[in-house]
Write an enzyme that holds these catalytic residues in place. Structure first.
Site, PDB file in Angstrom:
ATOM      1  N   GLU A  38       0.843  -1.211   0.000  1.00  0.00           N
ATOM      2  CA  GLU A  38       0.000   0.000   0.000  1.00  0.00           C
ATOM      3  C   GLU A  38       0.875   1.257   0.000  1.00  0.00           C
ATOM      4  O   GLU A  38       2.094   1.182   0.221  1.00  0.00           O
ATOM      5  CB  GLU A  38      -0.918   0.004   1.219  1.00  0.00           C
ATOM      6  CG  GLU A  38      -0.163  -0.051   2.539  1.00  0.00           C
ATOM      7  CD  GLU A  38      -0.782   0.810   3.625  1.00  0.00           C
ATOM      8  OE1 GLU A  38      -0.915   2.036   3.400  1.00  0.00           O
ATOM      9  OE2 GLU A  38      -1.099   0.260   4.697  1.00  0.00           O
ATOM     10  N   LYS A  46      -5.479  10.697   0.424  1.00  0.00           N
ATOM     11  CA  LYS A  46      -5.526   9.342   0.966  1.00  0.00           C
ATOM     12  C   LYS A  46      -6.675   8.649   0.241  1.00  0.00           C
ATOM     13  O   LYS A  46      -7.832   9.038   0.390  1.00  0.00           O
ATOM     14  CB  LYS A  46      -5.775   9.406   2.476  1.00  0.00           C
ATOM     15  CG  LYS A  46      -6.013   8.045   3.122  1.00  0.00           C
ATOM     16  CD  LYS A  46      -6.143   8.173   4.638  1.00  0.00           C
ATOM     17  CE  LYS A  46      -6.967   7.031   5.205  1.00  0.00           C
ATOM     18  NZ  LYS A  46      -7.272   7.206   6.633  1.00  0.00           N
ATOM     19  N   VAL A  97      -5.681   0.183   2.558  1.00  0.00           N
ATOM     20  CA  VAL A  97      -5.816  -1.268   2.379  1.00  0.00           C
ATOM     21  C   VAL A  97      -6.971  -1.561   1.413  1.00  0.00           C
ATOM     22  O   VAL A  97      -6.845  -2.381   0.502  1.00  0.00           O
ATOM     23  CB  VAL A  97      -6.040  -1.962   3.746  1.00  0.00           C
ATOM     24  CG1 VAL A  97      -6.453  -3.419   3.567  1.00  0.00           C
ATOM     25  CG2 VAL A  97      -4.779  -1.845   4.600  1.00  0.00           C
ATOM     26  N   ASP A 154     -17.864   4.798  12.593  1.00  0.00           N
ATOM     27  CA  ASP A 154     -16.673   5.027  11.783  1.00  0.00           C
ATOM     28  C   ASP A 154     -15.985   3.680  11.595  1.00  0.00           C
ATOM     29  O   ASP A 154     -15.149   3.265  12.384  1.00  0.00           O
ATOM     30  CB  ASP A 154     -15.752   6.031  12.479  1.00  0.00           C
ATOM     31  CG  ASP A 154     -14.531   6.373  11.626  1.00  0.00           C
ATOM     32  OD1 ASP A 154     -14.345   5.724  10.569  1.00  0.00           O
ATOM     33  OD2 ASP A 154     -13.772   7.267  12.018  1.00  0.00           O
ATOM     34  N   SER A 176     -13.880   1.380   8.915  1.00  0.00           N
ATOM     35  CA  SER A 176     -13.062   1.514   7.714  1.00  0.00           C
ATOM     36  C   SER A 176     -13.625   0.714   6.545  1.00  0.00           C
ATOM     37  O   SER A 176     -14.123  -0.407   6.725  1.00  0.00           O
ATOM     38  CB  SER A 176     -11.652   1.009   8.010  1.00  0.00           C
ATOM     39  OG  SER A 176     -10.873   1.058   6.843  1.00  0.00           O
ATOM     40  N   ALA A 177     -13.514   1.279   5.347  1.00  0.00           N
ATOM     41  CA  ALA A 177     -13.875   0.541   4.122  1.00  0.00           C
ATOM     42  C   ALA A 177     -12.948  -0.666   3.931  1.00  0.00           C
ATOM     43  O   ALA A 177     -13.218  -1.527   3.098  1.00  0.00           O
ATOM     44  CB  ALA A 177     -13.803   1.468   2.912  1.00  0.00           C
ATOM     45  N   ASP A 178     -11.889  -0.737   4.714  1.00  0.00           N
ATOM     46  CA  ASP A 178     -11.024  -1.926   4.652  1.00  0.00           C
ATOM     47  C   ASP A 178     -11.826  -3.194   4.966  1.00  0.00           C
ATOM     48  O   ASP A 178     -11.593  -4.246   4.356  1.00  0.00           O
ATOM     49  CB  ASP A 178      -9.881  -1.835   5.684  1.00  0.00           C
ATOM     50  CG  ASP A 178      -8.844  -0.757   5.365  1.00  0.00           C
ATOM     51  OD1 ASP A 178      -8.971  -0.100   4.312  1.00  0.00           O
ATOM     52  OD2 ASP A 178      -7.912  -0.589   6.182  1.00  0.00           O
ATOM     53  N   LYS A 234      -4.944  -1.652  13.501  1.00  0.00           N
ATOM     54  CA  LYS A 234      -4.250  -0.575  14.207  1.00  0.00           C
ATOM     55  C   LYS A 234      -4.780  -0.469  15.636  1.00  0.00           C
ATOM     56  O   LYS A 234      -5.984  -0.485  15.854  1.00  0.00           O
ATOM     57  CB  LYS A 234      -4.452   0.737  13.447  1.00  0.00           C
ATOM     58  CG  LYS A 234      -3.842   0.667  12.049  1.00  0.00           C
ATOM     59  CD  LYS A 234      -3.730   2.014  11.399  1.00  0.00           C
ATOM     60  CE  LYS A 234      -2.806   1.939  10.210  1.00  0.00           C
ATOM     61  NZ  LYS A 234      -3.461   1.372   9.006  1.00  0.00           N
TER      62      LYS A 234
HETATM   63  N1  PSU Z   1      -0.970   4.427   7.666  1.00  0.00           N
HETATM   64  C1  PSU Z   1      -1.004   5.713   8.031  1.00  0.00           C
HETATM   65  N2  PSU Z   1      -2.116   6.429   7.786  1.00  0.00           N
HETATM   66  C2  PSU Z   1      -3.209   5.881   7.198  1.00  0.00           C
HETATM   67  C3  PSU Z   1      -3.149   4.518   6.832  1.00  0.00           C
HETATM   68  C4  PSU Z   1      -2.016   3.851   7.089  1.00  0.00           C
HETATM   69  O1  PSU Z   1      -0.056   6.198   8.614  1.00  0.00           O
HETATM   70  O2  PSU Z   1      -4.204   6.566   6.994  1.00  0.00           O
HETATM   71  C5  PSU Z   1      -4.335   3.874   6.179  1.00  0.00           C
HETATM   72  C6  PSU Z   1      -4.211   2.374   5.968  1.00  0.00           C
HETATM   73  O3  PSU Z   1      -3.845   2.179   4.656  1.00  0.00           O
HETATM   74  C7  PSU Z   1      -5.621   1.835   6.283  1.00  0.00           C
HETATM   75  C8  PSU Z   1      -6.410   3.100   6.441  1.00  0.00           C
HETATM   76  O4  PSU Z   1      -6.082   1.078   5.217  1.00  0.00           O
HETATM   77  O5  PSU Z   1      -5.493   4.023   6.943  1.00  0.00           O
HETATM   78  C9  PSU Z   1      -7.591   3.056   7.311  1.00  0.00           C
HETATM   79  O6  PSU Z   1      -8.135   4.354   7.305  1.00  0.00           O
HETATM   80  P1  PSU Z   1      -9.685   4.596   7.535  1.00  0.00           P
HETATM   81  O7  PSU Z   1      -9.854   4.251   8.982  1.00  0.00           O
HETATM   82  O8  PSU Z   1      -9.907   6.050   7.223  1.00  0.00           O
HETATM   83  O9  PSU Z   1     -10.389   3.664   6.587  1.00  0.00           O
HETATM   84 MN    MN Z   2     -12.999   6.158   8.943  1.00  0.00          MN
END
Ligand code: PSU
Ligand code: MN
Length: 307
Positions: A25, A86, A106, A136, A138-140, A157
């Site tokens: 990624e 992002k 991801v 909230d 993640s779309a992951d 995380k």
């Molecule tokens: N590493 C970082 N910042 C990020 C991410 C990774 O330092 O924003 C990304 C990762 O790629 C993960 C995503 O897929 O954050 C998840 O963000 P969100 O909760 O907005 O879906």
């Molecule tokens: Mn989010």
């Protein structure tokens, strides 16, 4: 989608011939680290994959294209672009039409890697359900549920609600495979007190589970969780206090949407005096290595015998 993708020649060649490839990624390059640490890390992760005899394919957005595999010049431009988005799933059309530079989450990396036929992907930690704001998510997570790749991470995380994240993974049919661990790692820490679905001891066992799962038409990702290396991992109690502080700062400052994750990671890094960053870098390398080892067991060369 194919007309929007620029495959790096080496990646193209590997995919044509069925050689193993590992996707990486790029949100970690654009939103995870400052320059020049971000370019150095991007290079190191690619080198780690190469050292295992596998071709790396970092996914990113540049010049109105989805790039799968980067040249050294591309890496530099991505790391230094003044405006970087992002890119999660919903942003793909936007960033392409505007020809912006972007780092992939991801979710976006999975979608793109699958389109080009890559089977293994390494990241630091997946996104999941946030603390204090259960909507909230993640779309992951939904993307993991419908994209058949092996994803190697150090868990989700630690800034997230880990029990809730595991529940959603279960709902979505995503198996959580512990690599030489019985516990779901907590990104910076090796322990979380939460169990994995199964423990494996070798890359081959991971490949076996993946192949059979996909033969049975369950087209979800296989989430391999790899504990962070012991020499830089942080005890859970140490990091937890800092995370709680960061989460409350985010709430107080009204940080929302895609900014929440980068904000929390940066705050935890600052509050830990860089210790969490060290752990983060080490686990990224560790995951890239394991992903490459797994990739060897998931490829079928098209020209096994050469005259
Ligand atoms: N590493 C970082 N910042 C990020 C991410 C990774 O330092 O924003 C990304 C990762 O790629 C993960 C995503 O897929 O954050 C998840 O963000 P969100 O909760 O907005 O879906
Ligand atoms: Mn989010």
């Amino acid at each position: 989608m194919k007309q929007h993708i620029r495959l790096y020649p080496e990646v193209h060649h590997a995919l044509e011939n069925g050689y193993p490839v590992v996707a990486l990624e790029s949100a970690v390059i654009t939103h995870g680290l400052p320059y020049p640490e971000n370019v150095q890390l991007a290079e190191e992760l690619e080198q780690t994959v190469r050292n295992e005899g596998v071709i790396p394919a970092t996914v990113a957005f540049l010049d109105g294209y989805i790039q799968v595999g980067l040249s050294p010049e591309d890496r530099q431009r991505l790391a230094t672009a003044p405006h970087k988005r992002k890119v999660s799933l919903r942003d793909i059309g936007i960033v392409l039409s505007r020809k912006e530079a972007g780092g992939t989450t991801v979710a976006a990396t999975l979608q793109i890697a699958h389109q080009v036929g890559i089977k293994v992907f390494a990241t630091g930690g997946i996104g999941g359900v946030h603390r204090e704001s259960p909507f909230d998510v993640s779309a992951d997570l939904p993307t993991l549920s419908r994209t058949p790749l092996v994803v190697v991470s150090a868990g989700a995380k630690a800034i997230l609600d880990l029990p809730a994240t595991l529940e959603v993974l279960e709902t979505m049919g995503v198996p959580v495979v512990g690599y030489r661990t019985d516990e779901f790692p907590a990104f910076y820490s090796r322990e979380s007190g939460l169990p994995v679905n199964v423990r494996v001891e070798s890359p081959q066992e991971v490949a076996e589970i993946a192949k059979i799962q996909w033969e049975c038409q369950v087209n979800s990702a296989i989430l391999v969780v790899n504990p962070p290396p012991a020499d830089t991992a942080l005890p859970r109690e140490t990091i937890e206090a800092l995370i709680q502080k960061a989460v409350h700062e985010a709430l107080d400052q009204g940080v929302r949407g895609a900014e929440v994750t980068p904000f929390l990671l940066a705050r935890v890094s600052a509050l830990s005096g860089g210790e969490s960053l060290k752990a983060n870098l080490a686990l990224l390398r560790n995951n890239a290595r394991l992903a490459a080892q797994i990739a060897h067991h998931l490829y079928t060369p098209r020209h096994q015998f050469r005259a």
